[in-house]
Design a protein around this motif. Sequence first.
Motif, PDB file in Angstrom:
ATOM      1  N   ASN A 165      57.572  63.231   1.160  1.00 29.26           N
ATOM      2  CA  ASN A 165      58.242  63.105   2.450  1.00 29.26           C
ATOM      3  C   ASN A 165      59.738  62.809   2.207  1.00 29.26           C
ATOM      4  N   PRO A 166      60.582  62.869   3.258  1.00 28.79           N
ATOM      5  CA  PRO A 166      61.999  62.557   3.059  1.00 28.79           C
ATOM      6  C   PRO A 166      62.250  61.192   2.404  1.00 28.79           C
ATOM      7  N   CYS A 197      59.508  66.652   5.455  1.00 26.73           N
ATOM      8  CA  CYS A 197      58.369  66.440   6.358  1.00 26.73           C
ATOM      9  C   CYS A 197      57.831  67.772   6.867  1.00 26.73           C
ATOM     10  N   GLU A 237      52.525  62.166   6.278  1.00 21.09           N
ATOM     11  CA  GLU A 237      53.579  62.150   7.311  1.00 21.09           C
ATOM     12  C   GLU A 237      52.965  62.617   8.642  1.00 21.09           C
ATOM     13  N   SER A 268      53.856  63.875  11.571  1.00 21.18           N
ATOM     14  CA  SER A 268      54.118  65.179  12.204  1.00 21.18           C
ATOM     15  C   SER A 268      53.511  66.303  11.363  1.00 21.18           C
ATOM     16  N   GLY A 320      67.098  68.317  13.381  1.00 21.98           N
ATOM     17  CA  GLY A 320      66.232  68.489  12.206  1.00 21.98           C
ATOM     18  C   GLY A 320      65.193  67.406  12.067  1.00 21.98           C
ATOM     19  N   CYS A 321      64.500  67.113  13.164  1.00 16.94           N
ATOM     20  CA  CYS A 321      63.379  66.166  13.136  1.00 16.94           C
ATOM     21  C   CYS A 321      62.251  66.788  13.931  1.00 16.94           C
ATOM     22  N   PRO A 322      61.220  67.295  13.245  1.00 15.76           N
ATOM     23  CA  PRO A 322      61.058  67.480  11.808  1.00 15.76           C
ATOM     24  C   PRO A 322      62.145  68.395  11.212  1.00 15.76           C
ATOM     25  N   HIS A 323      62.211  68.359   9.894  1.00 15.02           N
ATOM     26  CA  HIS A 323      63.252  69.091   9.174  1.00 15.02           C
ATOM     27  C   HIS A 323      63.444  70.521   9.704  1.00 15.02           C
ATOM     28  N   CYS A 336      66.370  61.876   6.393  1.00 17.13           N
ATOM     29  CA  CYS A 336      66.467  62.027   7.854  1.00 17.13           C
ATOM     30  C   CYS A 336      66.976  60.741   8.472  1.00 17.13           C
ATOM     31  N   ALA A 379      65.630  58.698  10.381  1.00 22.51           N
ATOM     32  CA  ALA A 379      64.689  57.583  10.510  1.00 22.51           C
ATOM     33  C   ALA A 379      64.518  56.818   9.202  1.00 22.51           C
ATOM     34  N   LYS A 398      60.667  62.269  18.636  1.00 21.16           N
ATOM     35  CA  LYS A 398      60.288  61.344  17.560  1.00 21.16           C
ATOM     36  C   LYS A 398      61.537  60.686  16.974  1.00 21.16           C
TER      37      LYS A 398
END
Length: 399
Positions: free
Chosen positions: A78-79, A118, A137, A139, A289-292, A349, A351, A368
Motif C-alpha cells: 500500500n502507499p 492502493c 487496503e 478500497s 488520486g484517492c484511490p491512486h 497519498c 492520508a 475517502k
Amino acid sequence: MQLTKQEQKMLDGAEGHAVQKSMEILTALGDIYGAKSLIKVGSVQVAGVSYNNLGDAGLEFLNELAKDGKVRVLTTLNPAGMDLENWFQLGISQEFAEKQNLVIDAFQRMGILVSCTCTPYLIGNLPLYGEHVAWSESSAVTFANSVIGAKTNKEGGPSALAAAFVGKTPCYGLHLNENRVSDIHVQVKAELIKLSDWGALGYAIGKKAENKISYITGIKTADLDELKSFCASIVTYGAKPLFYIKGITPASEQQKKPKETVTIEQIDIENAYENINDEITSIELVCVGCPHCSINEIAKVAELLDGKKVVNETEFWVATSRTIKMLADKRGYTKVIEAAGAKFACDTCMAVAPLKGRFKSLATTSAKGCFYSRQNNMKTKMGSIEECVQAAVTGKWTS
Ligand code: F3S
C-alpha cells in the motif's frame, strides 16, 4: 481449526520464526472467526507501510520478521508515507525519509514488490474472478471483491503479511460463498454526473446500508475510475467491502433481490456533499488520486492544467503509483502537469503522508480522502477534477 501436517510443522517452528509467528496469527484469527481450515491465496496486498502509522514499534516488528521471512506469493504494498524518490520536493523531512526507507528496506528483504499503491489491480496484481487473495487496503479489498469478483476479507497489516509468509489465509467471512450474498437492495434514483458524485453515492449507501452487502439497482453505466472512487467511499462510510451493481459488476445477475430496500434520491447525494464539505474558500492543498490515479485521470488533469499555473499559496498533488507515472511520462502528461507547478506524489497519498498541521484545507475528488484528511485536522471540499484544478490555479473553492 484443522491443520494439515505441513501447517502444523510450520506452527511448531520447522520453517523458521516468521512463518511460525505468521501461523500463530492465522490460527488465532481462524479460531476467533470459526474457520475450519486455511486456504491458498493467489496474492497479498499489505497495508501499514507508512512510518507515520507504524512508528518505531512497527519498524521493529517488521525487522524481526524480515530476518528469515520470505513471501510465498505475489505481494504488493500500500502507499508509504512519502514519495520514495521525490520526498524532499513534497516537503518530507530527512528524519522521516530515513525511517520510511528502513521500513521499505524491511519489506524488500521479505521479497515484497515495492509497488506502494492502493490500486494494485492497475499495475499487475490483478486476481482472477473467484480467486482467494488476502488484501488489506479497504478500497482495494472492495474493488477486488466487487469489481473483479475475487474473494478477500479486509485484512489487517499483520494478518496480510502472515498470509504472504504462509501463502494461505483462514477460510472464513468473504471467502465463503454463503457470506457473499447481498442483504440490502439499494435503489439508486439519483443522477451521477461527475466523478465525485460516486464518492457521494458511496457515502449515502454506506450510511444507509450499515455494514450490509448492497445489491444496487438503477445504475446504467460505470467506468473504472468511477468504480474505484465508489469502492473507496462505500467502505469508508459504513458498508461491507462487497457490493453488487446490477448489470455492471460480476455475479450481480446471480443475486436475488434482498427484501430490505432503501432508496437513494438526489437529496441523499446533496446531503452527502453537505456532510463532506466544510465551509471554506481558501484551499492550501489540492489532491487528486484517492484511490491512486489511473492514466485516464492523469490525462484529464494534464488537459485541464495545460498552460495554467498553480498559485504559490496552494500545493497540487497528483497521487499515483510509480508505474502509472511512468506511463504519464511517456505520454507527455508529466511535463504539462509539472510545468503548471503541480507535483506528482508517487508511492504515497494525503492520508498516510505526515501532513498533520501542515495544511489547513484540502480540495479533492475523493470522499475517502476527505474522511482521512479531517483526521489530519484539515477542512475539506470534494468536487470534480475540473473543480479541483480550478482550486489549484486560483487558491479558492468557487463552486
Ligand atoms: Fe489510497 Fe490513500 Fe485514498 S491509500 S484510497 S489514496 S486514502
